[in-house]
Design a protein around this motif. Structure first.
Motif, PDB file in Angstrom:
ATOM      1  N   VAL A   1       0.684  -1.194  -0.074  1.00  0.00           N
ATOM      2  CA  VAL A   1      -0.143  -0.020  -0.007  1.00  0.00           C
ATOM      3  C   VAL A   1       0.822   1.144  -0.187  1.00  0.00           C
TER       4      VAL A   1
ATOM      5  N   GLN B   1       2.702  -6.069   3.180  1.00  0.00           N
ATOM      6  CA  GLN B   1       1.707  -7.880   3.643  1.00  0.00           C
ATOM      7  C   GLN B   1       3.057  -8.710   3.216  1.00  0.00           C
TER       8      GLN B   1
ATOM      9  N   ASP C   1       3.446   3.546   2.000  1.00  0.00           N
ATOM     10  CA  ASP C   1       2.681   2.786   4.316  1.00  0.00           C
ATOM     11  C   ASP C   1       2.506   1.513   5.079  1.00  0.00           C
ATOM     12  N   SER C   2       2.344   0.519   4.133  1.00  0.00           N
ATOM     13  CA  SER C   2       2.372  -0.976   4.121  1.00  0.00           C
ATOM     14  C   SER C   2       3.001  -1.721   3.387  1.00  0.00           C
TER      15      SER C   2
ATOM     16  N   GLU D   1      -7.777 -10.283   3.553  1.00  0.00           N
ATOM     17  CA  GLU D   1      -7.248  -9.490   3.833  1.00  0.00           C
ATOM     18  C   GLU D   1      -6.441  -8.342   3.224  1.00  0.00           C
ATOM     19  N   ALA D   2      -6.355  -8.532   2.249  1.00  0.00           N
ATOM     20  CA  ALA D   2      -5.341  -8.418   0.919  1.00  0.00           C
ATOM     21  C   ALA D   2      -5.822  -6.539   1.329  1.00  0.00           C
ATOM     22  N   LEU D   3      -4.696  -5.943   1.645  1.00  0.00           N
ATOM     23  CA  LEU D   3      -5.310  -3.989   1.466  1.00  0.00           C
ATOM     24  C   LEU D   3      -5.019  -3.393   0.575  1.00  0.00           C
ATOM     25  N   SER D   4      -4.687  -3.824  -0.466  1.00  0.00           N
ATOM     26  CA  SER D   4      -4.131  -3.243  -2.253  1.00  0.00           C
ATOM     27  C   SER D   4      -4.086  -4.196  -3.547  1.00  0.00           C
TER      28      SER D   4
END
Length: 99
Positions: A13, A24, A21-22, A31-34
């Motif tokens: 991300v 993973q 910013d992050s 649960e993947a943020l992007s």
């Protein structure tokens, strides 16, 4: 349409200027943020490293990259348009010879 499971890659991300910013490492797809996946090509300053060699193993994707993002240290990405063949798994490497 060809798709790959995000659980096979590090997910990033990042802001418009490239600051991460992050990170993973191989998250569960839900649960993947992007949808931005790391290609595994890294340039790292010599001062950025994990624990001393006599300490337990230190995972770059699972420990170092998330720590850099969490601490707000300079950690940037570039989105590039290029051909990429993932050979991170033995089966992918062998398949690259038969293509």
């Amino acid at each position: 349409m060809a798709l790959r499971d995000v659980a096979s890659y590090g997910i990033v991300v990042a802001r418009a200027d490239g600051r991460v910013d992050s990170f993973q490492e191989k998250p569960d797809p839900f649960e993947a943020l992007s949808c931005m996946a790391s290609t595994g090509i890294y340039l790292v300053e010599p001062g950025v490293h994990g624990p001393h060699p006599d300490q337990p193993p230190f995972d770059i994707g699972g420990e170092l990259f998330p720590a850099l993002a969490r601490q707000g240290l300079p950690f940037f990405n570039q989105c590039l348009d290029f051909e990429w063949l993932d050979i991170g798994r033995v089966a992918d490497y062998c398949a690259s010879f038969s293509a």
